[in-house]
Design a protein around this motif. Structure first.
Motif, PDB file in Angstrom:
ATOM      1  N   LYS A  14       0.838  -1.207   0.000  1.00  0.00           N
ATOM      2  CA  LYS A  14       0.000   0.000   0.000  1.00  0.00           C
ATOM      3  C   LYS A  14       0.867   1.248   0.000  1.00  0.00           C
ATOM      4  O   LYS A  14       0.574   2.225  -0.704  1.00  0.00           O
ATOM      5  CB  LYS A  14      -0.937  -0.001   1.219  1.00  0.00           C
ATOM      6  N   ARG A  15       1.931   1.226   0.792  1.00  0.00           N
ATOM      7  CA  ARG A  15       2.829   2.383   0.821  1.00  0.00           C
ATOM      8  C   ARG A  15       3.518   2.568  -0.532  1.00  0.00           C
ATOM      9  O   ARG A  15       3.609   3.695  -1.039  1.00  0.00           O
ATOM     10  CB  ARG A  15       3.873   2.216   1.939  1.00  0.00           C
ATOM     11  N   ALA A  16       4.000   1.480  -1.113  1.00  0.00           N
ATOM     12  CA  ALA A  16       4.691   1.568  -2.404  1.00  0.00           C
ATOM     13  C   ALA A  16       3.766   2.089  -3.500  1.00  0.00           C
ATOM     14  O   ALA A  16       4.205   2.829  -4.390  1.00  0.00           O
ATOM     15  CB  ALA A  16       5.252   0.201  -2.790  1.00  0.00           C
ATOM     16  N   ASP A  17       2.493   1.745  -3.419  1.00  0.00           N
ATOM     17  CA  ASP A  17       1.523   2.220  -4.416  1.00  0.00           C
ATOM     18  C   ASP A  17       1.318   3.738  -4.354  1.00  0.00           C
ATOM     19  O   ASP A  17       0.800   4.332  -5.298  1.00  0.00           O
ATOM     20  CB  ASP A  17       0.170   1.522  -4.225  1.00  0.00           C
ATOM     21  N   SER A  18       1.718   4.345  -3.236  1.00  0.00           N
ATOM     22  CA  SER A  18       1.500   5.790  -3.068  1.00  0.00           C
ATOM     23  C   SER A  18       2.746   6.624  -3.359  1.00  0.00           C
ATOM     24  O   SER A  18       2.766   7.818  -3.093  1.00  0.00           O
ATOM     25  CB  SER A  18       1.018   6.085  -1.633  1.00  0.00           C
TER      26      SER A  18
ATOM     27  N   LYS B 236      12.411  -5.436   0.222  1.00  0.00           N
ATOM     28  CA  LYS B 236      13.260  -5.197  -0.950  1.00  0.00           C
ATOM     29  C   LYS B 236      12.580  -5.684  -2.229  1.00  0.00           C
ATOM     30  O   LYS B 236      12.655  -5.018  -3.277  1.00  0.00           O
ATOM     31  CB  LYS B 236      14.617  -5.887  -0.782  1.00  0.00           C
ATOM     32  N   ASP B 237      11.905  -6.822  -2.149  1.00  0.00           N
ATOM     33  CA  ASP B 237      11.198  -7.354  -3.329  1.00  0.00           C
ATOM     34  C   ASP B 237      10.064  -6.418  -3.757  1.00  0.00           C
ATOM     35  O   ASP B 237       9.852  -6.202  -4.958  1.00  0.00           O
ATOM     36  CB  ASP B 237      10.629  -8.745  -3.025  1.00  0.00           C
ATOM     37  N   ILE B 238       9.343  -5.865  -2.777  1.00  0.00           N
ATOM     38  CA  ILE B 238       8.237  -4.946  -3.095  1.00  0.00           C
ATOM     39  C   ILE B 238       8.788  -3.668  -3.735  1.00  0.00           C
ATOM     40  O   ILE B 238       8.244  -3.173  -4.727  1.00  0.00           O
ATOM     41  CB  ILE B 238       7.422  -4.628  -1.819  1.00  0.00           C
ATOM     42  N   LEU B 239       9.885  -3.154  -3.189  1.00  0.00           N
ATOM     43  CA  LEU B 239      10.504  -1.953  -3.764  1.00  0.00           C
ATOM     44  C   LEU B 239      10.995  -2.226  -5.180  1.00  0.00           C
ATOM     45  O   LEU B 239      10.817  -1.406  -6.082  1.00  0.00           O
ATOM     46  CB  LEU B 239      11.662  -1.490  -2.876  1.00  0.00           C
ATOM     47  N   LYS B 240      11.610  -3.385  -5.381  1.00  0.00           N
ATOM     48  CA  LYS B 240      12.121  -3.742  -6.703  1.00  0.00           C
ATOM     49  C   LYS B 240      10.985  -3.848  -7.717  1.00  0.00           C
ATOM     50  O   LYS B 240      11.135  -3.460  -8.887  1.00  0.00           O
ATOM     51  CB  LYS B 240      12.872  -5.068  -6.611  1.00  0.00           C
ATOM     52  N   SER B 241       9.832  -4.334  -7.269  1.00  0.00           N
ATOM     53  CA  SER B 241       8.686  -4.519  -8.176  1.00  0.00           C
ATOM     54  C   SER B 241       8.145  -3.193  -8.704  1.00  0.00           C
ATOM     55  O   SER B 241       7.506  -3.153  -9.760  1.00  0.00           O
ATOM     56  CB  SER B 241       7.565  -5.284  -7.468  1.00  0.00           C
ATOM     57  N   VAL B 242       8.396  -2.094  -7.962  1.00  0.00           N
ATOM     58  CA  VAL B 242       7.943  -0.775  -8.434  1.00  0.00           C
ATOM     59  C   VAL B 242       9.120   0.070  -8.935  1.00  0.00           C
ATOM     60  O   VAL B 242       8.975   1.263  -9.195  1.00  0.00           O
ATOM     61  CB  VAL B 242       7.158  -0.017  -7.330  1.00  0.00           C
ATOM     62  N   GLY B 243      10.296  -0.549  -9.037  1.00  0.00           N
ATOM     63  CA  GLY B 243      11.450   0.133  -9.610  1.00  0.00           C
ATOM     64  C   GLY B 243      12.164   1.096  -8.693  1.00  0.00           C
ATOM     65  O   GLY B 243      12.901   1.971  -9.151  1.00  0.00           O
ATOM     66  N   VAL B 244      11.969   0.952  -7.391  1.00  0.00           N
ATOM     67  CA  VAL B 244      12.588   1.869  -6.422  1.00  0.00           C
ATOM     68  C   VAL B 244      13.739   1.167  -5.706  1.00  0.00           C
ATOM     69  O   VAL B 244      13.602   0.019  -5.280  1.00  0.00           O
ATOM     70  CB  VAL B 244      11.538   2.370  -5.396  1.00  0.00           C
ATOM     71  N   ASP B 245      14.854   1.889  -5.564  1.00  0.00           N
ATOM     72  CA  ASP B 245      16.033   1.299  -4.911  1.00  0.00           C
ATOM     73  C   ASP B 245      16.439   2.166  -3.714  1.00  0.00           C
ATOM     74  O   ASP B 245      17.188   3.124  -3.850  1.00  0.00           O
ATOM     75  CB  ASP B 245      17.185   1.210  -5.911  1.00  0.00           C
ATOM     76  N   ILE B 246      15.872   1.857  -2.554  1.00  0.00           N
ATOM     77  CA  ILE B 246      16.268   2.544  -1.321  1.00  0.00           C
ATOM     78  C   ILE B 246      16.744   1.506  -0.314  1.00  0.00           C
ATOM     79  O   ILE B 246      16.476   0.310  -0.460  1.00  0.00           O
ATOM     80  CB  ILE B 246      15.117   3.393  -0.717  1.00  0.00           C
ATOM     81  N   ASP B 247      17.442   1.957   0.704  1.00  0.00           N
ATOM     82  CA  ASP B 247      17.950   1.043   1.733  1.00  0.00           C
ATOM     83  C   ASP B 247      16.821   0.535   2.620  1.00  0.00           C
ATOM     84  O   ASP B 247      15.851   1.266   2.892  1.00  0.00           O
ATOM     85  CB  ASP B 247      18.982   1.770   2.598  1.00  0.00           C
ATOM     86  N   VAL B 248      16.979  -0.709   3.081  1.00  0.00           N
ATOM     87  CA  VAL B 248      16.016  -1.317   4.017  1.00  0.00           C
ATOM     88  C   VAL B 248      16.795  -2.043   5.101  1.00  0.00           C
ATOM     89  O   VAL B 248      17.722  -2.804   4.813  1.00  0.00           O
ATOM     90  CB  VAL B 248      15.090  -2.330   3.314  1.00  0.00           C
ATOM     91  N   ILE B 249      16.449  -1.813   6.351  1.00  0.00           N
ATOM     92  CA  ILE B 249      16.965  -2.622   7.452  1.00  0.00           C
ATOM     93  C   ILE B 249      15.773  -3.134   8.260  1.00  0.00           C
ATOM     94  O   ILE B 249      14.684  -2.551   8.208  1.00  0.00           O
ATOM     95  CB  ILE B 249      17.950  -1.852   8.368  1.00  0.00           C
ATOM     96  N   ALA B 250      15.985  -4.229   8.967  1.00  0.00           N
ATOM     97  CA  ALA B 250      14.923  -4.792   9.815  1.00  0.00           C
ATOM     98  C   ALA B 250      15.479  -5.004  11.209  1.00  0.00           C
ATOM     99  O   ALA B 250      16.659  -5.289  11.390  1.00  0.00           O
ATOM    100  CB  ALA B 250      14.425  -6.107   9.239  1.00  0.00           C
ATOM    101  N   ILE B 251      14.623  -4.842  12.215  1.00  0.00           N
ATOM    102  CA  ILE B 251      15.039  -5.043  13.603  1.00  0.00           C
ATOM    103  C   ILE B 251      14.124  -6.084  14.241  1.00  0.00           C
ATOM    104  O   ILE B 251      12.904  -5.929  14.262  1.00  0.00           O
ATOM    105  CB  ILE B 251      15.044  -3.714  14.403  1.00  0.00           C
ATOM    106  N   ALA B 252      14.745  -7.177  14.720  1.00  0.00           N
ATOM    107  CA  ALA B 252      13.993  -8.268  15.348  1.00  0.00           C
ATOM    108  C   ALA B 252      14.186  -8.207  16.854  1.00  0.00           C
ATOM    109  O   ALA B 252      15.307  -8.079  17.351  1.00  0.00           O
ATOM    110  CB  ALA B 252      14.479  -9.611  14.814  1.00  0.00           C
TER     111      ALA B 252
END
Length: 604
Positions: free
Chosen positions: A444-448, A471-487
């Motif tokens: 939803k965020r990527a669509d906006s 990263k896969d969702i960003l790649k699907s819309v052609g956007v290349d930004i950094d992503v980190i995750a915290i568990a």
């Protein structure tokens, strides 16, 4: 060589070109009247293939990274400008300037076709032949309007003029009761004209408010005086202090951009009927190694601000410098707004005063900001996680549910050293498991992205699986930004959130980090994650209370839980059930139940 072959076969036609590096990441988006001429101008072909010698240091560095290019043909140069701007907003290329000035400013307007018109606030074009707009106002539009209604005896509410008897506002001397014919149209018109003078001249309005505040204080009405005091401060903030008044009743929009070190500031000044009516400023941060293209910043600032939904655009836009493609943007605005719009960089005369005023304020804003700024933690995070860019704007995501029920998602935003609560967003989700919920939320965020461009960094509450999903969702819309995750650290299978004690794991593109609990970098990411968690939980509680209330309302009609689930599954929400007809509900249940539900809802 793939790139050289493409360069040789470029068409002599208008279009938009995109440069990519060897990893397929988007470097730059540009537009061209002739793709063949424009794109080739970046390169030298002999004695060897290399970047052209006349490029700026920033573009020279970018050309060194080009590995591939793609292009899109369009019908004309105007279409190329529009498409270029749209792609930059959606895709966030590495070397383009991305501005976030996409919010519409409010205006105060009045419909002069009415016998006894009122002032109101709008962000959209209002239909009517005699609509007069004042603004735009970056802040304090409501404070200005509230002040006008307290000072001038205008029709206070929409419903007042339809009444046949003078109301409480007349007794309070805040209305002259046109409903009873106690004031003529011409007399009322004079009150409106006086109010307009005070909207256009903040100093006049502030003097009236200061006098009112003093009277309230003398009468020991300190709380009311404090409200007026706060309102005065807000109104002062909406305006650059200036004594510039033009003899001509001109409408001018002023745009000035000043940059220093790794920051730039955009100043806008709005002059209406010869007076400076309001102003705004916006700070842009960028990495020094990428540089800053002030010509592109001017271009982007104009294209972003003057969109199709702009309420008012003056015929003269005053700018701080003559920038590349100024003529093309002028032509685009003329066609878009069907007005003879000029973009002017004045060298002498009165208009130079406005540029100097903007310049003084721009330097002051940057000077104050550089004294107060504390971006050190962002630079440390960039270095630790090997990010492509300093994360001046960060979006953080989390979701919340109880056993899969009422799932919601939350996005919080960090920018300019603080949480930017106006940019927070929450989402109702339909997925049952956490992976699917995060996928739905991020999609939803990527669509906006077209309306609200991507940030520098996404922080995901979760582990490596969710980071890869992002990263896969960003790649699907052609956007290349950094992503980190915290568990979250687990102790006896429970998440630990104690400040300075939780040893959470952070996943980046290349490495997994198990930092000490007292590490400031870890604590900063935890702080962001916890804020997203708080916001998600708050929204989830709100939705659950609302849902439980709706269920109890339906239960009160004698409808069982199974039938309620059937209704909600069919209609999707309680609001849709409320707006459904008896016949529509009857197709899911039966006519008797449908009548009971509609009868009960109409009473409650």
């Amino acid at each position: 060589m793939k790139l050289l072959e493409k360069l040789k076969n470029l068409p002599d036609a208008p279009g938009v070109y995109q440069y990519f590096d060897k990893n397929g990441s988007l470097l730059y988006v540009g537009k061209a009247k002739s793709l063949k001429n424009r794109v080739k101008s970046y390169f030298r072909f002999s004695p060897k293939f290399m970047p052209a010698a006349n490029l700026s240091p920033r573009i020279y560095k970018m050309v060194h990274e080009i590995y591939d290019l793609e292009y899109i043909l369009v019908e004309n140069e105007n279409d190329a400008l529009i498409l270029e701007n749209s792609l930059i907003k959606q895709l966030k290329p590495k070397y383009n300037i991305l501005l976030r000035d996409d919010k519409t400013y409010p205006y105060i307007y009045i419909d002069l076709s009415q016998d006894f018109p009122r002032f109101e606030i709008t962000r959209k074009v209002v239909k009517g032949k005699k609509i007069k707009y004042y603004g735009p106002f970056s802040v304090a539009a409501k404070d200005i309007l509230d002040s006008i209604y307290e000072i001038f005896p205008l029709v206070q509410k929409k419903s007042c003029i339809n009444g046949k008897k003078a109301c409480l506002f007349y007794q309070m001397k805040r209305c002259l009761a046109p409903c009873e014919g106690k004031i003529s149209k011409d007399e009322y018109k004079k009150v409106v004209e006086d109010a307009i003078k005070h909207i256009l001249d903040k100093n006049l309005l502030i003097k009236k408010l200061e006098s009112k505040m003093l009277d309230l204080s003398k009468n020991l009405r300190f709380e009311e005086a404090a409200i007026i005091r706060d309102r005065i401060e807000k109104i002062k903030k909406s305006n650059i202090q200036s004594n510039i008044d033009f003899a001509k009743l001109e409408d001018l929009d002023v745009l000035y951009i000043h940059e220093k070190k790794n920051e730039a500031v955009i100043i806008r000044i709005f002059m209406r009927e010869g007076k400076v009516i309001s102003s705004s400023s916006k700070i842009i941060k960028y990495d020094i190694d990428k540089g800053f293209d002030i010509d592109e910043a001017y271009k982007r600032a104009i294209l972003d601000f003057y969109r199709n939904d702009s309420i008012f655009i003056s015929k003269k836009i005053i700018v701080g410098k003559d920038f590349e493609q100024k003529g093309e943007i002028e032509e685009l605005l003329r066609k878009k707004f069907k007005k003879n719009i000029s973009i002017i960089n004045p060298k002498k005369g009165e208009k130079v005063k406005l540029i100097k005023l903007a310049q003084i304020n721009a330097k002051e804003i940057l000077s104050k900001n550089q004294k107060n700024k504390n971006d050190e933690i962002l630079y440390k995070i960039k270095e630790l996680f090997d990010l492509k860019t300093t994360p001046f704007r960060i979006e953080i995501f989390d979701n919340s549910h109880i056993k899969g029920k009422q799932p919601v998602g939350a996005m919080v935003v960090y920018e300019n050293e603080k949480l930017k609560k106006d940019d927070y967003r929450h989402y109702n989700l339909t997925s049952k498991d956490e992976y699917s919920q995060m996928k739905e939320l991020l999609s939803k965020r990527a669509d906006s992205f077209e309306k609200n461009p991507p940030p520098d960094l996404w922080v995901i509450d979760g582990g490596e699986t969710l980071r890869k999903l992002a990263k896969d969702i960003l790649k699907s819309v052609g956007v290349d930004i950094d992503v980190i995750a915290i568990a979250k650290e687990k102790a006896d299978f429970k998440a630990v959130r104690s400040k300075g004690r939780a040893r959470d794991i952070i996943y980046s593109e290349k490495e997994v980090f198990d930092l000490l609990p007292n590490d400031k970098r870890l604590q900063f990411i935890q702080y962001l994650r916890d804020e997203a968690h708080r916001f998600a939980i708050k929204f989830h509680k709100h939705q659950k209370i609302k849902h439980d209330k709706e269920i109890s309302l339906l239960n009160a009609t004698g409808i069982g839980e199974a039938k309620i689930k059937k209704l909600l599954n069919y209609f999707g929400s309680f609001e849709n059930i409320k707006s459904a007809t008896i016949e529509e509900i009857a197709t899911v249940l039966n006519k008797k139940d449908a009548k009971n539900i509609k009868s009960f809802l109409s009473k409650n």
